[in-house]
Design an enzyme around this catalytic site. Structure first.
Site, PDB file in Angstrom:
ATOM      1  N   ASP A  39     -32.009 -60.842 -56.230  1.00 22.03           N
ATOM      2  CA  ASP A  39     -31.582 -61.219 -55.091  1.00 22.03           C
ATOM      3  C   ASP A  39     -32.750 -61.980 -54.171  1.00 22.03           C
ATOM      4  OD1 ASP A  39     -29.366 -59.695 -55.826  1.00 22.03           O
ATOM      5  OD2 ASP A  39     -30.051 -57.930 -54.512  1.00 22.03           O
ATOM      6  N   HIS A  93     -33.797 -47.841 -51.763  1.00 23.19           N
ATOM      7  CA  HIS A  93     -33.704 -49.407 -52.116  1.00 23.19           C
ATOM      8  C   HIS A  93     -32.858 -50.211 -51.082  1.00 23.19           C
ATOM      9  CE1 HIS A  93     -35.072 -48.228 -55.996  1.00 23.19           C
ATOM     10  NE2 HIS A  93     -34.836 -49.355 -56.664  1.00 23.19           N
ATOM     11  N   GLY A 116     -20.855 -50.222 -54.525  1.00 25.79           N
ATOM     12  CA  GLY A 116     -19.247 -49.928 -54.379  1.00 25.79           C
ATOM     13  C   GLY A 116     -18.700 -49.442 -53.125  1.00 25.79           C
ATOM     14  N   ASN A 156     -17.676 -55.843 -45.845  1.00 20.32           N
ATOM     15  CA  ASN A 156     -18.829 -55.159 -46.037  1.00 20.32           C
ATOM     16  C   ASN A 156     -20.002 -55.869 -45.311  1.00 20.32           C
ATOM     17  OD1 ASN A 156     -20.346 -53.249 -47.247  1.00 20.32           O
ATOM     18  ND2 ASN A 156     -20.266 -54.078 -49.441  1.00 20.32           N
ATOM     19  N   SER A 176     -19.335 -59.007 -49.235  1.00 20.15           N
ATOM     20  CA  SER A 176     -19.222 -58.633 -50.688  1.00 20.15           C
ATOM     21  C   SER A 176     -17.926 -57.952 -50.976  1.00 20.15           C
ATOM     22  CB  SER A 176     -20.419 -57.816 -51.014  1.00 20.15           C
ATOM     23  OG  SER A 176     -20.278 -57.333 -51.902  1.00 20.15           O
ATOM     24  N   GLU A 222     -19.458 -62.437 -53.417  1.00 23.09           N
ATOM     25  CA  GLU A 222     -20.695 -62.056 -52.439  1.00 23.09           C
ATOM     26  C   GLU A 222     -21.721 -62.747 -52.412  1.00 23.09           C
ATOM     27  OE1 GLU A 222     -21.799 -57.944 -54.147  1.00 23.09           O
ATOM     28  OE2 GLU A 222     -22.575 -59.165 -55.968  1.00 23.09           O
ATOM     29  N   HIS A 292     -26.823 -64.678 -57.040  1.00 24.44           N
ATOM     30  CA  HIS A 292     -27.404 -64.025 -55.889  1.00 24.44           C
ATOM     31  C   HIS A 292     -28.491 -65.049 -55.597  1.00 24.44           C
ATOM     32  CE1 HIS A 292     -27.255 -60.773 -52.751  1.00 24.44           C
ATOM     33  NE2 HIS A 292     -28.138 -61.795 -52.343  1.00 24.44           N
ATOM     34  N   GLN A 317     -33.754 -58.258 -65.232  1.00 24.92           N
ATOM     35  CA  GLN A 317     -33.593 -59.109 -64.368  1.00 24.92           C
ATOM     36  C   GLN A 317     -34.890 -60.099 -64.012  1.00 24.92           C
ATOM     37  OE1 GLN A 317     -33.199 -55.903 -63.780  1.00 24.92           O
ATOM     38  NE2 GLN A 317     -34.518 -55.395 -62.023  1.00 24.92           N
TER      39      GLN A 317
END
Length: 351
Positions: A39, A93, A116, A156, A176, A222, A292, A317
Site C-alpha cells: 500500500d 501494523h 476482514g 469500513n 473496503s 477497496e 493498492h 510484495q
C-alpha cells in the site's frame, strides 16, 4: 642465479594467483534486495522522495531518484493511543497510509483494523517536515477522524485518501468491501469531518443484501485514490483479493468524474457506484496481486505507485513505480512490461 626452471615455476605461481584474484572479482555478488511494501504512497520534499507503507508503526523510506531507497524506520514509535479501543485485533501494523501537504505541514492519514473486520478507525498525524534528520521533524498525532463499528455500519473505515476540490475543500475517500467506497468532506483543519456532514457513495461492487455483517462480504473493492488531471477527477480502486500470495487477484480499475463528488463513470459510461469500472492494470505471470495504488505528478511526469507480488521470490510484495500516460480520450495508460522494468534497490542501513 635463478635457474630457468625456477623462473618458470615463479611465473606459473604468479599466473595462478592472478587467476584466483580475477575469479574472486567476477564472482556474482548477492542481488541487492528490492523494497518490500504494501500500500505505498509517496511525497517529495525538496530533492528527496519519501514512500510510506503499511507496517509496524508505518514504515517509510527515502530516495533521491525513486529507485535507490533508504529505510528510515517507523513513524509511530508506539501505537496510537486510541487504536486498540477501536480495533481490538490491532497488532501494531498500521495500514494504508496517505500523505498530503496542507496549510504548511504534512498530514499522514492511516488506518487501524483487523483483517476482514470493520472494527476500524482512520487517524491522522502531522509534521512540519518529512526529513527525519531535520530539527523540526516531529510527528504529532491528531487522533481519530472516523470510526466504523460492526453491527452499526455497513462500511469500513480504512484506506483513506484525501483530494482537494475546485474550491479548496478537502474530501476523504475511503472504504473496503462491505458497501464499497465512500467520500466524506473534511473540516478546514483536515482533522475532523465537516459539519453538517456531507457523504457520498462513489464506488461499489455487487454483494448480498445488506445486513449486519461481522466479517467482510464478497464485494471485493477497496483502496480508493483520486487523482486530478485536466478537467477530470480519476478514481482508482483495487478489485479482487490481496495478501494471498499465488492466490492474490488484486487488479486496478478506474473511472472519472468532472466533480469530486461524482458520479464516477467508466469508459462505457457505467457508474462505479453501480458496479462500473474500466481495467487499468492486471497482474502478469511474473507479478501477481498488483494494486493498492497511489498516483502523482513529479517534474511534469505522471506516475502510478503500487505493490505487486513477485512470483520468482515466493510472492514477496515489492514496490512498483510506473510512468503513466494518457490516451486520446484522456484515460490513463500504463505498460504492464514496466512491472519487470522497474527494480527498486534497498540501500544498506546508515550507521
Amino acid at each position: 642465479m635463478i635457474s630457468s626452471l625456477s623462473r618458470t615455476l615463479v611465473a606459473l605461481c604468479g599466473f595462478v594467483l592472478m587467476l584466483h584474484v580475477h575469479a574472486q572479482q567476477i564472482q556474482p555478488s548477492q542481488p541487492i534486495p528490492q523494497v518490500s511494501v504494501h500500500d505505498p504512497v509517496m511525497a517529495k520534499e525538496g530533492d528527496t522522495y519519501y514512500v510510506f507503507s503499511t507496517g509496524p508503526g508505518i514504515t517509510f523510506y527515502s530516495s533521491s531518484n525513486m529507485k535507490d531507497w533508504q529505510l528510515e524506520g517507523r513513524v509511530f514509535a508506539d501505537a496510537p493511543t486510541w487504536a486498540r479501543a477501536v480495533a481490538p485485533e490491532f497488532n501494531d501494523h498500521i495500514w494504508a497510509p496517505d500523505i498530503q501537504f496542507h496549510h504548511g505541514q504534512y498530514y499522514l492519514y492511516y488506518s487501524v483494523s483487523g483483517f476482514g473486520k470493520n472494527a476500524s478507525g482512520i487517524g491522522v498525524t502531522t509534521n512540519k517536515t518529512l526529513n527525519p534528520r531535520s530539527p523540526n521533524y516531529h510527528w504529532e498525532d491528531q487522533g481519530m477522524v472516523l470510526q466504523s463499528v460492526p453491527g452499526r455500519d455497513e462500511w469500513n473505515a480504512i484506506d483513506p485518501n484525501i483530494i482537494t476540490d475546485s474550491k479548496g475543500a478537502g474530501w476523504m475517500a475511503f472504504g473496503s468491501f462491505w458497501s464499497g467506497i465512500k467520500l466524506v468532506k473534511l473540516n478546514d483543519n483536515w482533522t475532523q469531518l465537516a459539519q453538517p456532514q456531507e457523504w457520498r457513495s462513489i464506488a461499489q461492487r455487487e454483494q448480498p443484501a445488506l445486513g449486519v455483517n461481522q466479517s467482510a462480504p464478497p464485494a471485493e473493492i477497496e483502496a480508493p485514490f483520486i487523482f486530478k488531471k485536466g478537467g477530470y477527477y480519476y478514481l482508482f480502486v483495487s478489485w479482487g483479493l490481496c495478501c494471498r500470495g499465488a492466490d492474490s487477484t488484486y487488479h486496478l480499475m478506474v473511472g472519472r468524474s468532472t466533480e469530486v463528488s461524482g458520479p464516477y463513470l467508466d469508459k462505457a459510461g457505467k457508474d462505479l457506484a453501480k458496479g462500473g469500472g474500466s481495467l487499468l492494470l492486471k497482474g502478469t505471470p511474473a507479478w501477481t496481486g498488483v494494486g493498492h495504488n497511489s498516483a502523482y505528478q513529479f517534474d511534469g511526469k505522471d506516475y502510478l505507485v503500487l505493490h505487486g507480488y513477485e512470483t520468482a521470490d515466493k510472492y514477496l510484495q515489492k514496490l512498483k513505480i510506473m510512468e503513466m500516460s494518457w490516451d486520446a480520450e484522456g484515460w490513463p495508460v500504463v505498460n504492464p512490461q514496466d512491472l519487470d522494468r522497474y527494480q527498486s534497490r534497498l540501500l544498506p542501513a546508515k550507521k
